[in-house]
Design a protein around this motif. Structure first.
Motif, PDB file in Angstrom:
ATOM      1  N   THR A  72       1.665  12.678  13.519  1.00  0.00           N
ATOM      2  CA  THR A  72       1.222  13.743  14.417  1.00  0.00           C
ATOM      3  C   THR A  72       0.620  14.904  13.626  1.00  0.00           C
ATOM      4  O   THR A  72      -0.414  15.469  14.002  1.00  0.00           O
ATOM      5  CB  THR A  72       2.405  14.246  15.255  1.00  0.00           C
ATOM      6  N   GLN A  73       1.277  15.267  12.485  1.00  0.00           N
ATOM      7  CA  GLN A  73       0.767  16.355  11.654  1.00  0.00           C
ATOM      8  C   GLN A  73      -0.630  16.037  11.129  1.00  0.00           C
ATOM      9  O   GLN A  73      -1.528  16.889  11.147  1.00  0.00           O
ATOM     10  CB  GLN A  73       1.726  16.615  10.490  1.00  0.00           C
ATOM     11  N   GLN A  74      -0.834  14.800  10.635  1.00  0.00           N
ATOM     12  CA  GLN A  74      -2.150  14.425  10.112  1.00  0.00           C
ATOM     13  C   GLN A  74      -3.188  14.379  11.222  1.00  0.00           C
ATOM     14  O   GLN A  74      -4.340  14.768  11.022  1.00  0.00           O
ATOM     15  CB  GLN A  74      -2.064  13.079   9.387  1.00  0.00           C
ATOM     16  N   ALA A  75      -2.816  13.930  12.401  1.00  0.00           N
ATOM     17  CA  ALA A  75      -3.756  13.872  13.523  1.00  0.00           C
ATOM     18  C   ALA A  75      -4.189  15.278  13.921  1.00  0.00           C
ATOM     19  O   ALA A  75      -5.364  15.533  14.217  1.00  0.00           O
ATOM     20  CB  ALA A  75      -3.119  13.156  14.703  1.00  0.00           C
ATOM     21  N   GLU A  76      -3.262  16.239  13.910  1.00  0.00           N
ATOM     22  CA  GLU A  76      -3.594  17.619  14.262  1.00  0.00           C
ATOM     23  C   GLU A  76      -4.511  18.254  13.229  1.00  0.00           C
ATOM     24  O   GLU A  76      -5.429  19.002  13.565  1.00  0.00           O
ATOM     25  CB  GLU A  76      -2.310  18.436  14.397  1.00  0.00           C
ATOM     26  N   LEU A  77      -4.272  17.950  11.942  1.00  0.00           N
ATOM     27  CA  LEU A  77      -5.124  18.482  10.878  1.00  0.00           C
ATOM     28  C   LEU A  77      -6.529  17.910  10.951  1.00  0.00           C
ATOM     29  O   LEU A  77      -7.503  18.561  10.565  1.00  0.00           O
ATOM     30  CB  LEU A  77      -4.511  18.181   9.503  1.00  0.00           C
ATOM     31  N   ALA A 136       0.836  -1.197   0.000  1.00  0.00           N
ATOM     32  CA  ALA A 136       0.000   0.000   0.000  1.00  0.00           C
ATOM     33  C   ALA A 136       0.867   1.242   0.000  1.00  0.00           C
ATOM     34  O   ALA A 136       1.719   1.418   0.879  1.00  0.00           O
ATOM     35  CB  ALA A 136      -0.935   0.002   1.205  1.00  0.00           C
ATOM     36  N   ILE A 137       0.658   2.107  -1.010  1.00  0.00           N
ATOM     37  CA  ILE A 137       1.281   3.424  -1.028  1.00  0.00           C
ATOM     38  C   ILE A 137       0.285   4.355  -0.346  1.00  0.00           C
ATOM     39  O   ILE A 137      -0.803   4.604  -0.877  1.00  0.00           O
ATOM     40  CB  ILE A 137       1.582   3.904  -2.455  1.00  0.00           C
ATOM     41  N   ALA A 138       0.612   4.861   0.818  1.00  0.00           N
ATOM     42  CA  ALA A 138      -0.390   5.542   1.637  1.00  0.00           C
ATOM     43  C   ALA A 138      -0.080   7.018   1.800  1.00  0.00           C
ATOM     44  O   ALA A 138       1.072   7.420   2.006  1.00  0.00           O
ATOM     45  CB  ALA A 138      -0.477   4.878   3.006  1.00  0.00           C
ATOM     46  N   HIS A 139      -1.137   7.805   1.687  1.00  0.00           N
ATOM     47  CA  HIS A 139      -1.057   9.228   2.023  1.00  0.00           C
ATOM     48  C   HIS A 139      -1.687   9.459   3.395  1.00  0.00           C
ATOM     49  O   HIS A 139      -1.118  10.135   4.244  1.00  0.00           O
ATOM     50  CB  HIS A 139      -1.769  10.063   0.962  1.00  0.00           C
ATOM     51  N   ARG A 140      -2.867   8.857   3.597  1.00  0.00           N
ATOM     52  CA  ARG A 140      -3.519   8.933   4.905  1.00  0.00           C
ATOM     53  C   ARG A 140      -3.005   7.784   5.761  1.00  0.00           C
ATOM     54  O   ARG A 140      -3.296   6.610   5.517  1.00  0.00           O
ATOM     55  CB  ARG A 140      -5.037   8.846   4.743  1.00  0.00           C
ATOM     56  N   LEU A 141      -2.247   8.123   6.756  1.00  0.00           N
ATOM     57  CA  LEU A 141      -1.592   7.097   7.578  1.00  0.00           C
ATOM     58  C   LEU A 141      -2.592   6.293   8.395  1.00  0.00           C
ATOM     59  O   LEU A 141      -2.297   5.176   8.825  1.00  0.00           O
ATOM     60  CB  LEU A 141      -0.559   7.750   8.499  1.00  0.00           C
ATOM     61  N   SER A 142      -3.790   6.835   8.604  1.00  0.00           N
ATOM     62  CA  SER A 142      -4.802   6.109   9.370  1.00  0.00           C
ATOM     63  C   SER A 142      -5.240   4.836   8.670  1.00  0.00           C
ATOM     64  O   SER A 142      -5.786   3.926   9.314  1.00  0.00           O
ATOM     65  CB  SER A 142      -6.023   7.003   9.612  1.00  0.00           C
ATOM     66  N   THR A 143      -4.999   4.737   7.366  1.00  0.00           N
ATOM     67  CA  THR A 143      -5.438   3.556   6.614  1.00  0.00           C
ATOM     68  C   THR A 143      -4.463   2.394   6.710  1.00  0.00           C
ATOM     69  O   THR A 143      -4.788   1.284   6.277  1.00  0.00           O
ATOM     70  CB  THR A 143      -5.646   3.916   5.125  1.00  0.00           C
ATOM     71  N   ILE A 144      -3.266   2.628   7.262  1.00  0.00           N
ATOM     72  CA  ILE A 144      -2.252   1.551   7.235  1.00  0.00           C
ATOM     73  C   ILE A 144      -1.683   1.251   8.621  1.00  0.00           C
ATOM     74  O   ILE A 144      -0.625   0.625   8.726  1.00  0.00           O
ATOM     75  CB  ILE A 144      -1.113   1.891   6.245  1.00  0.00           C
ATOM     76  N   VAL A 145      -2.380   1.693   9.663  1.00  0.00           N
ATOM     77  CA  VAL A 145      -1.859   1.450  11.019  1.00  0.00           C
ATOM     78  C   VAL A 145      -1.786  -0.039  11.345  1.00  0.00           C
ATOM     79  O   VAL A 145      -0.990  -0.465  12.190  1.00  0.00           O
ATOM     80  CB  VAL A 145      -2.706   2.183  12.079  1.00  0.00           C
ATOM     81  N   ALA A 146      -2.601  -0.843  10.656  1.00  0.00           N
ATOM     82  CA  ALA A 146      -2.608  -2.287  10.938  1.00  0.00           C
ATOM     83  C   ALA A 146      -1.636  -3.063  10.053  1.00  0.00           C
ATOM     84  O   ALA A 146      -1.616  -4.300  10.090  1.00  0.00           O
ATOM     85  CB  ALA A 146      -4.020  -2.842  10.752  1.00  0.00           C
ATOM     86  N   LEU A 186      -8.185  17.099  13.674  1.00  0.00           N
ATOM     87  CA  LEU A 186      -8.916  17.497  14.872  1.00  0.00           C
ATOM     88  C   LEU A 186     -10.045  18.482  14.620  1.00  0.00           C
ATOM     89  O   LEU A 186     -11.159  18.280  15.116  1.00  0.00           O
ATOM     90  CB  LEU A 186      -7.924  18.064  15.899  1.00  0.00           C
ATOM     91  N   PRO A 187      -9.866  19.571  13.864  1.00  0.00           N
ATOM     92  CA  PRO A 187     -10.956  20.515  13.671  1.00  0.00           C
ATOM     93  C   PRO A 187     -12.192  19.898  13.041  1.00  0.00           C
ATOM     94  O   PRO A 187     -13.315  20.222  13.402  1.00  0.00           O
ATOM     95  CB  PRO A 187     -10.341  21.579  12.759  1.00  0.00           C
ATOM     96  N   SER A 188     -12.001  18.981  12.088  1.00  0.00           N
ATOM     97  CA  SER A 188     -13.142  18.366  11.406  1.00  0.00           C
ATOM     98  C   SER A 188     -13.876  17.386  12.307  1.00  0.00           C
ATOM     99  O   SER A 188     -15.018  17.022  12.047  1.00  0.00           O
ATOM    100  CB  SER A 188     -12.672  17.647  10.133  1.00  0.00           C
ATOM    101  N   GLU A 189     -13.192  16.910  13.366  1.00  0.00           N
ATOM    102  CA  GLU A 189     -13.834  15.930  14.235  1.00  0.00           C
ATOM    103  C   GLU A 189     -14.475  16.585  15.467  1.00  0.00           C
ATOM    104  O   GLU A 189     -15.155  15.944  16.242  1.00  0.00           O
ATOM    105  CB  GLU A 189     -12.800  14.904  14.691  1.00  0.00           C
ATOM    106  N   SER A 190     -14.196  17.891  15.663  1.00  0.00           N
ATOM    107  CA  SER A 190     -14.744  18.569  16.837  1.00  0.00           C
ATOM    108  C   SER A 190     -16.182  18.979  16.617  1.00  0.00           C
ATOM    109  O   SER A 190     -16.641  19.072  15.507  1.00  0.00           O
ATOM    110  CB  SER A 190     -13.902  19.787  17.145  1.00  0.00           C
TER     111      SER A 190
END
Length: 623
Positions: free
Chosen positions: A612-617, A569-579, A619-623
């Motif tokens: 960390t950068q992606q997690a911070e970005l 997997a070539i990943a941009h969104r790191l949340s998709t490859i944590v497993a 946050l606003p959309s999830e609040s």
């Protein structure tokens, strides 16, 4: 030279083909049709021979039938000669029909074979050829250039042979009738031949420019009238500028077409005037000969001679036109052969083997049962073909190993070289150094078709044909049954959506699938890969362009697709490859980190910073 013509750029250092070389290659195109060509030549010779006989009969009709020396019309002789003449015309007509069918059959088959040969060759070209060449330019070579030589392929052989025989036969007949009048008729012909060669060179140059202009027009059309192009021009309100760009090139095309049409007209007007004036000069010279006491110049001789001379004029003009057409077509053939002479940068070795030895034992189109396959890079370095001198390598001494059946992810900043890794595995590009291994073997030792048959790719930009969903799915496996289509779509989480369409699997997806949403297109692409059933699955940022809802649905489909396969997997969104079983971090073309998600977070390196950068970005959309 068109800015998008990679073939022309690659051919700059090649030696320009000579006329003799082009003629030999063009002649080679007719080799499979030698039998029909021989019959055509015989028919042309017969037709040419027959065409010269009627003028000679005219002399006999005048001198022996209408005005015999004994006085009075000789009816039996007249009737016999007229019947023979009519029968010759009937035979000539029948032969002409047969000859036309043969020439049309041969010419169109040769043109069709040339088009398929060019298409097949283009299919074998490496990926960089297509990334450097405008699609419209390629289309122009296949359509405009091949279509432009149609007349040369269909009519040249019969025209050259037929007109040559007619010219020779007419000259022989004219000499038999009167040699003095023959010299008067042909004295200026060498000058006409020299003039024709000069005109042909000019027309060939203009023809090349015309085809380049057509290529540019095709490129503009393909770019601006595709769905993506129309959306872009409408979004930026650039319709007027696009129309102006097309109109400018169209004006250039008009000028070139007019120049090409007119380039030979003054020459042919001069030829027409000369050949049309010859009969009047013949009458003058004949009168002078008769006044001088010549006894071999009769009324029948003069009528027959001028008739034969007229028969000389038309084939002579025909030969000159063919010569001009050949010179013009030579420029088009050179453009076609320019593509055919390009050597694919990536090709199978003579001793290349299949990925699995069992493949040689399977029936055509089948593969042995799927087994897990591993992938490895050993000191791989890569530079793109158009890289500037001194520019850093896209990949620099990269080494890793992915065990069979494991899920590996590649992450890193944009431009780090992640996608390049995915291109080197199926050998879309060739590594500049090091070894790419697939199933334990250097990919250069493997047959290209076998290698790609074991790999499935789902990219960020999904391509669907303007066809039904079923046809798009069967692109992976043409023989797939409806039940297999449904099973693949269920696994890709798209069957229920397709079932809700009025036409179900027969629903037309539109140009590039624009009638479907991004998530629907991606899931159809996943189903298509599942039909292929590859051992190795490459996911090139397959969800990066989707919204969060579509991403979750597609991710569920991907989870099903990756089961039991080696997945990259070539990943941009790191949340998709944590497993992922292992994550490789590429930065600046080098492999800087590897490990599991938790291991990499604990190190606090590049991966931890990106996460960390992606997690911070987020946050606003999830609040």
């Amino acid at each position: 030279m068109s800015s998008g013509d990679y073939a022309a750029q690659r051919a700059l250092n090649a030696q320009a083909p000579t006329i003799d070389h082009l003629v030999r290659r063009i002649g080679g195109l007719f080799r499979p049709y030698r039998g029909k060509l021989l019959v055509t030549i015989v028919l042309v010779l017969l037709s040419a021979a027959i065409s010269v006989i009627p003028p000679l009969l005219v002399q006999r009709i005048f001198d022996d039938g209408l005005f015999p020396h004994g006085g009075g019309v000789n009816v039996p002789v007249l009737v016999t000669l007229v019947v023979v003449m009519v029968l010759l015309y009937v035979a000539s007509g029948l032969i002409g029909v047969w000859q036309t069918w043969l020439t049309a059959t041969i010419g169109n088959n040769v043109m069709g074979a040339l088009r398929v040969k060019l298409f097949r060759h283009l299919q074998a070209m490496e990926l960089s050829f297509f990334t450097h060449t405008k699609t419209g330019v390629i289309q122009s070579r296949l359509q405009n250039d091949v279509g432009g030589v149609a007349n040369a392929l269909t009519n040249t052989v019969s025209s050259v042979i037929g007109n040559t025989v007619q010219v020779i036969a007419a000259l022989v007949a004219m000499l038999l009738l009167n040699w003095q009048l023959t010299i008067v008729s042909v004295v200026l012909m060498p000058a006409l031949v020299l003039a024709q060669r000069r005109v042909g060179q000019v027309r060939a140059r203009i023809a090349g420019q015309t085809q380049e202009s057509l290529s540019d027009m095709s490129a503009i059309t393909q770019e601006t009238l595709s769905v993506s192009g129309i959306l872009l021009s409408k979004s930026f309100n650039r319709q007027r500028s696009e129309i102006a760009r097309y109109a400018d090139e169209n004006d250039n095309q008009i000028r070139l077409q007019v120049r090409q049409a007119m380039s030979g007209q003054w020459f042919f007007a001069m030829v027409q005037v000369f050949l049309s004036s010859v009969p009047a000069i013949v009458y003058l010279v004949a009168g002078w000969l008769i006044t001088g006491g010549a006894h071999n110049v009769t009324a029948g001789t003069i009528v027959a001679f001028t008739t034969v001379q007229a028969r000389l004029m038309f084939p002579l003009i025909g030969l000159m036109r063919v010569a001009l057409d050949l010179q013009t077509s030579g420029a088009l053939f050179a453009r076609i052969f320019e593509y055919l002479d390009l050597k694919p940068a990536i090709a199978d070795r003579a001793d290349a083997v299949p990925v699995s030895p069992a493949e040689d034992e399977c029936a055509d189109g089948e593969r042995p049962p799927r087994q897990a396959i591993g992938v490895a890079f050993e000191g791989v370095t890569f530079r793109y073909p158009d890289a500037r001198p001194g520019e850093r390598a896209t990949l620099d001494d990269v080494s890793f190993r992915i065990e069979p059946g494991r899920f590996a992810a590649f992450v890193g900043p944009s431009g780090a070289g992640k996608t390049t890794v995915s291109y080197l595995i199926p050998r879309f590009y060739e590594a500049s150094g090091g070894v790419v291994r697939f199933a334990g073997r250097d990919v250069r030792e493997l047959r290209g078709e076998s290698l790609v048959s074991h790999i499935g790719i789902v990219s960020q930009e999904t391509y669907l044909f303007h066809a039904s969903i079923a046809e798009n799915l069967r692109y992976a496996r043409p023989g797939a049954t409806d039940a297999e289509l449904e099973a693949a779509c269920r696994a890709a989480n798209i069957h229920e959506t397709i079932a809700r369409f009025p036409d179900g699997y027969e629903t037309l997806v539109g140009e590039r699938g624009y009638r479907l949403s991004g998530g629907e297109k991606q899931r159809i692409a996943i189903a298509r890969v599942l039909l292929k059933d590859p051992e190795v699955l490459i996911l090139d940022e397959a969800t990066s362009a989707l919204d969060s809802v579509s991403e979750r649905v597609v991710q569920q489909a991907l989870d099903s697709a990756t089961s039991g396969r080696t997945t990259i997997a070539i990943a941009h969104r790191l949340s998709t490859i944590v497993a992922a079983d292992v994550i490789f971090v590429i930065d600046g073309g080098r492999l800087v980190e590897s490990g599991t998600h938790l291991e990499l977070l604990a190190r606090g390196g590049v991966y931890a910073r990106l996460y960390t950068q992606q997690a911070e970005l987020a946050l606003p959309s999830e609040s």
